[in-house]
Scaffold this active site. Structure first.
Site, PDB file in Angstrom:
ATOM      1  N   ARG A  94       0.874  -1.228   0.042  1.00 29.89           N
ATOM      2  CA  ARG A  94      -0.102  -0.181  -0.008  1.00 29.89           C
ATOM      3  C   ARG A  94       0.849   1.367   0.004  1.00 29.89           C
ATOM      4  O   ARG A  94       1.509   1.599   1.057  1.00 29.89           O
ATOM      5  CB  ARG A  94      -0.970   0.013   1.180  1.00 29.89           C
ATOM      6  CG  ARG A  94      -1.874   1.343   1.140  1.00 29.89           C
ATOM      7  CD  ARG A  94      -2.965   1.373   2.243  1.00 29.89           C
ATOM      8  NE  ARG A  94      -2.709   1.284   3.506  1.00 29.89           N
ATOM      9  CZ  ARG A  94      -3.488   1.268   4.512  1.00 29.89           C
ATOM     10  NH1 ARG A  94      -4.635   1.326   4.255  1.00 29.89           N
ATOM     11  NH2 ARG A  94      -3.133   1.153   5.809  1.00 29.89           N
ATOM     12  N   ASP A 129      -3.853   2.846  14.048  1.00 24.85           N
ATOM     13  CA  ASP A 129      -2.914   3.375  13.128  1.00 24.85           C
ATOM     14  C   ASP A 129      -3.441   4.987  12.820  1.00 24.85           C
ATOM     15  O   ASP A 129      -4.507   5.321  13.424  1.00 24.85           O
ATOM     16  CB  ASP A 129      -2.839   2.693  11.409  1.00 24.85           C
ATOM     17  CG  ASP A 129      -4.184   2.584  10.921  1.00 24.85           C
ATOM     18  OD1 ASP A 129      -5.362   3.171  11.256  1.00 24.85           O
ATOM     19  OD2 ASP A 129      -4.299   1.863  10.068  1.00 24.85           O
TER      20      ASP A 129
END
Length: 540
Positions: free
Chosen positions: A161, A442
């Site tokens: 990603r 996150d």
């Protein structure tokens, strides 16, 4: 050195020498010069769209692409080798130990994350590329502190990603302009590894984050075509799964798949960022106020509608509909609490598989068995593309339904402040994947907490005590919670915590919340890497 390309930091010199080769930088410069104007135009279009939303224009399915949604004949590409069965995917940052542990976890795939699970120090960006290159070539084994880390015989399939379109990479400029973080992460990984991955029977696979329009997916597709031609690879080898984690993208799922159809491997429910986007995009809509974060669950009406539409859309076009993150991590010192947490994981995964998801996300290797067992018991084939869910009809009002049971409480405000400060401070200290209260957090969590606090202050929401949420109330709680934050994230410095405390207090006073805290705080990381301030814009 490549003409027009400047590297503004000397950190991680050894990794730079391995990754930032003349050939790789030439490729990066070609991508930048070809596609940067389009990226900037698309970012400007986001601002235009937000102004329309603020003026009261409701989000809806685009009328100009109705023909794409109505056409039943087009399908997406078949799964790339190794992507037929994705029942459990583990995610995490790209440091060497975590890459090995994730690849060895027993999950089907590993999403190596240069985005929300990583604080983008330049050292992390380039050493992460070295680690992935070495993992692909099975040269990643190492020993530290007397413990050996060795790749298993059948590791998980690797997916990468890159950062979102909004983020610059200020440590590298081309023609005196910072390069896109997205293009940098993609370019370095693709250039160094695409042919090697194919030779080993797989391919260059990606997760694409934070898109807000199908034209942003078109840009990625154009980059894929350009890049494959550049290195002499046949077209349509790349596969990309798009995270549907913004509210505008939920209204354009079919269009996003259509733009990427020859490279698509599906969509994913980026659930936490989606809640963040729901609040942010509807910032001018008082009816969109949400209660405490813990009350906004996958069964909330707007979340449930989004999940149903994603599954139906993906299976109509024969690609994977991936479920969301189980952020829980094992609680080692409390058996009862651990049982409760793991049961939450099991029920969440059971909901996903019975709805029709083809796989799910986990954040910790020890959660793999729970998620795997649920999918093994309920998904007998490699996927559920055959589960069409034609009985589900999701309308625009379903995606906008903010009727969520719950209220705003003192505990909810305190939790948001504590989590926001803890994560943001860890992030500027170089850690983007932070265990907080037995959840692996996150950047998405920090974003939800920040915009919720802004929303509650902006609209003067009253707590269960009757007291309104004001900037001064936030200031008071920030002062009270700073000692607690120091315990949550050991090793952070007082000056870092002061910076994030002042940032949060300023955020709740703004007319509108900032687009991304990572964009706001990136100049701090760039300065630490020795980058001149003229290459980055500070909002601090």
């Amino acid at each position: 050195m490549v003409a027009g390309v400047q590297i503004h930091t000397k950190v991680a010199a050894e990794a730079q020498a391995q990754i930032l080769t003349e050939e790789a930088l030439t490729f990066l410069a070609a991508l930048h010069r070809t596609f940067e104007p389009t990226r900037q135009a698309l970012l400007a279009a986001r601002e235009d769209a937000q102004r329309r939303f603020d003026s009261g224009v409701p989000l809806d399915f685009p009328p100009e692409t109705a023909y794409i949604r109505a056409d039943p004949t087009w399908l997406c590409a078949p799964p790339g080798p190794g992507l037929e069965d994705r029942r459990v995917e583990i995610t995490g940052p790209t440091d060497r130990k975590m890459v090995i542990n994730a690849l060895n976890s027993g999950a089907k795939t590993f999403m190596a994350d240069f985005e929300d699970a990583t604080s983008p120090t330049f050292s992390a960006m380039v050493t992460g590329q070295v680690n992935l290159r070495d993992a692909i070539r099975r040269q990643i084994d190492f020993e530290t502190g007397g413990k050996k880390y060795k790749l298993s015989e059948k590791p998980a399939v690797l997916i990468v990603r890159p950062r979102g379109w909004h983020l610059d990479e200020p440590r590298i400029t081309i023609d005196n302009t910072p390069v896109s973080g997205s293009i940098f992460d993609f370019a370095m990984y693709f250039f160094h590894n695409a042919k090697e991955l194919v030779a080993r029977g797989y391919g260059p696979y990606f997760y694409l984050p934070k898109m807000e329009h199908y034209k942003e997916a078109r840009l990625w597709n154009d980059i894929f075509l350009f890049s494959q031609s550049y290195i002499g690879m046949p077209h349509n080898i790349i596969r990309a799964t798009v995270l549907i984690e913004t509210l505008p993208a939920a209204f354009q799922m079919e269009e996003i798949l259509f733009e990427l159809r020859n490279h698509s491997s599906g969509l994913n429910c980026g659930r936490w960022d989606y809640i963040f986007s729901f609040i942010k995009k509807r910032r001018a809509d008082k009816s969109a106020i949400l209660p405490d974060r813990k009350d906004v669950t996958m069964t909330s009406p707007f979340m449930d509608g989004y999940v149903r539409l994603l599954i139906k859309t993906c299976h109509k076009r024969k690609v994977a509909a991936m479920g969301g993150m189980a952020a829980q991590i094992p609680i080692k010192n409390d058996v009862k609490a651990n049982e409760v947490a793991m049961e939450k994981v099991r029920l969440d995964k059971l909901r996903e598989v019975t709805y029709g998801h083809d796989g799910t996300w986990i954040a910790h290797p020890l959660i793999n068995e729970i998620a795997r067992n649920v999918f093994d018991e309920n998904m007998l084939g490699p996927n559920q593309y055959h589960v069409l869910r034609e009985e589900w009809n999701v309308a625009a009002q379903d995606l906008l339904n903010s009727s969520v049971q719950g209220r705003v409480t003192v505990d909810g405000v305190r939790s948001n402040i504590s989590t926001s400060l803890a994560y943001s401070t860890a992030w500027i200290a170089g850690n983007g994947c932070v265990p907080i209260n037995y959840l692996m957090e996150d950047a998405a969590t920090a974003e939800i907490t920040r915009v919720q606090l802004w929303q509650w202050v902006h609209y003067g929401v009253r707590l269960e005590t009757g007291e309104p949420v004001t900037p001064e109330y936030i200031d008071k709680l920030v002062g009270e919670l700073v000692p607690e934050v120091k315990k949550l994230v050991p090793g952070i410095k007082d000056e870092q915590l002061k910076l994030t405390s002042e940032y949060l207090k300023a955020q709740v006073r703004k007319p509108w919340p900032s687009e991304f805290l990572t964009s706001d705080l990136m100049p701090y990381l760039a300065a630490q890497d020795g980058v001149d301030a003229k290459w980055h814009k500070s909002s601090l």
